[in-house]
Design a protein around this motif. Structure first.
Motif, mmCIF file in Angstrom:
data_model
loop_
_atom_site.group_PDB
_atom_site.id
_atom_site.type_symbol
_atom_site.label_atom_id
_atom_site.label_comp_id
_atom_site.label_asym_id
_atom_site.label_seq_id
_atom_site.Cartn_x
_atom_site.Cartn_y
_atom_site.Cartn_z
ATOM 1 N N LYS A 54 5.965 -3.236 -37.833
ATOM 2 C CA LYS A 54 7.410 -3.159 -37.646
ATOM 3 C C LYS A 54 8.089 -4.291 -38.411
ATOM 4 O O LYS A 54 7.513 -5.351 -38.628
ATOM 5 N N GLY A 55 9.327 -4.046 -38.813
ATOM 6 C CA GLY A 55 10.149 -5.102 -39.393
ATOM 7 C C GLY A 55 9.798 -5.498 -40.815
ATOM 8 O O GLY A 55 10.156 -6.594 -41.253
ATOM 9 N N VAL A 56 9.092 -4.635 -41.543
ATOM 10 C CA VAL A 56 8.802 -4.908 -42.954
ATOM 11 C C VAL A 56 9.248 -3.707 -43.777
ATOM 12 O O VAL A 56 9.293 -2.584 -43.283
ATOM 13 N N ASP A 57 9.568 -3.955 -45.049
ATOM 14 C CA ASP A 57 9.992 -2.833 -45.880
ATOM 15 C C ASP A 57 8.767 -2.029 -46.316
ATOM 16 O O ASP A 57 7.621 -2.433 -46.117
ATOM 17 N N GLN A 58 9.032 -0.889 -46.938
ATOM 18 C CA GLN A 58 7.927 0.013 -47.252
ATOM 19 C C GLN A 58 6.963 -0.589 -48.265
ATOM 20 O O GLN A 58 5.747 -0.352 -48.189
ATOM 21 N N HIS A 59 7.460 -1.383 -49.193
ATOM 22 C CA HIS A 59 6.573 -1.992 -50.180
ATOM 23 C C HIS A 59 5.591 -2.947 -49.507
ATOM 24 O O HIS A 59 4.396 -2.939 -49.823
ATOM 25 N N GLU A 60 6.090 -3.767 -48.595
ATOM 26 C CA GLU A 60 5.211 -4.691 -47.873
ATOM 27 C C GLU A 60 4.258 -3.934 -46.962
ATOM 28 O O GLU A 60 3.071 -4.276 -46.852
ATOM 29 N N ALA A 61 4.769 -2.888 -46.309
ATOM 30 C CA ALA A 61 3.897 -2.078 -45.448
ATOM 31 C C ALA A 61 2.769 -1.465 -46.264
ATOM 32 O O ALA A 61 1.603 -1.443 -45.832
ATOM 33 N N ASP A 84 6.412 6.692 -39.943
ATOM 34 C CA ASP A 84 7.036 6.749 -41.268
ATOM 35 C C ASP A 84 6.390 7.828 -42.143
ATOM 36 O O ASP A 84 5.350 7.610 -42.772
ATOM 37 N N LEU A 87 6.082 6.744 -45.879
ATOM 38 C CA LEU A 87 4.977 5.828 -46.128
ATOM 39 C C LEU A 87 3.650 6.583 -46.115
ATOM 40 O O LEU A 87 2.770 6.329 -46.946
ATOM 41 N N ARG A 90 3.386 8.257 -49.415
ATOM 42 C CA ARG A 90 3.129 7.275 -50.476
ATOM 43 C C ARG A 90 1.661 6.850 -50.500
ATOM 44 O O ARG A 90 1.059 6.707 -51.570
#
Length: 221
Positions: A54-61, A84, A87, A90
């Protein structure tokens, strides 16, 4: 792609077969967590691992997910993304788990394809579970059955909902919420096909491998 469940072999004998373990990640999956995941998956059969941050953008996830996904792939464990759909697409994940506010299973199916494993949180609601099944979900999840610190919960179903579901529907059901090797047996006996576990594995005093080994002793019906 790893299937979360082999439906034909599970139901052809008229029995739902042994219950299986479904691991849910802690929110913090950096640092030495990949080593913990290896230890857990190497300790006994695990059907699926749900990536939940939680609390991270998709790139970091995606950056956090990639080494964990490789570990799962090497061990033929289904890699499921929490919440998501984008995600999951992706990453080329095996599937996605949707909460009640995370979208429709039909939308997930259109995005992820026919082989994706789509699960839906149904809390303590038979109606929501039937709706999820009609919408094409591959499994439904009920809970929280026990107090849990993993997330805030507002629903506490009776274990009888598992028996009701498994008696009427072949679609598998997942029990979630505060489950340990000490209290999980009653949920299996009630009808759970999967035990979804988080804190009892990652917070185990002897490590995640010991925790998974403990669960193996209760999974046979």
């Amino acid at each position: 792609m790893t299937d979360l469940l082999d439906f034909a072999s599970r139901f052809e004998s008229g029995s739902r077969g042994p219950a299986q373990l479904y691991l849910i990640s802690p929110l913090e999956v950096g640092g030495d967590f990949p080593d913990k995941l290896r230890a857990a998956l190497d300790a006994g059969p695990v059907a699926a691992f749900q990536f939940r941050v939680k609390g991270v953008d998709q790139h970091e996830a995606a950056r956090l997910a990639e080494p964990l996904q490789r570990i799962c792939e090497a061990r033929e464990v289904a890699f499921i993304v929490n919440d998501d759909m984008a995600l999951a697409k992706r990453l080329g994940a095996e599937g996605v788990h949707l909460g009640q506010g995370d979208g429709d299973p039909r939308e997930a199916r259109a995005l992820l394809g026919p082989s994706a494993q789509i699960g839906v949180t149904c809390h303590d609601s038979r109606h929501l579970a039937m709706e999820a099944g009609e919408a094409g979900a591959d499994y439904v999840a009920f809970g929280a059955f026990f107090p849990t610190g993993t997330k805030e919960t507002f629903h506490r179903p009776e274990s009888s909902i598992l028996g009701w579901w498994s008696a009427l529907f072949e679609l598998p059901c997942v029990a979630i919420g505060g489950i340990t090797a000490q209290n999980g047996r009653a949920l299996i006996e009630a009808g759970a096909d999967f035990l979804a576990v988080c804190s009892a594995v990652w917070g185990h005093s002897e490590g995640p491998g010991a925790a998974v080994a403990e669960f193996q002793t209760i999974l046979q019906r």
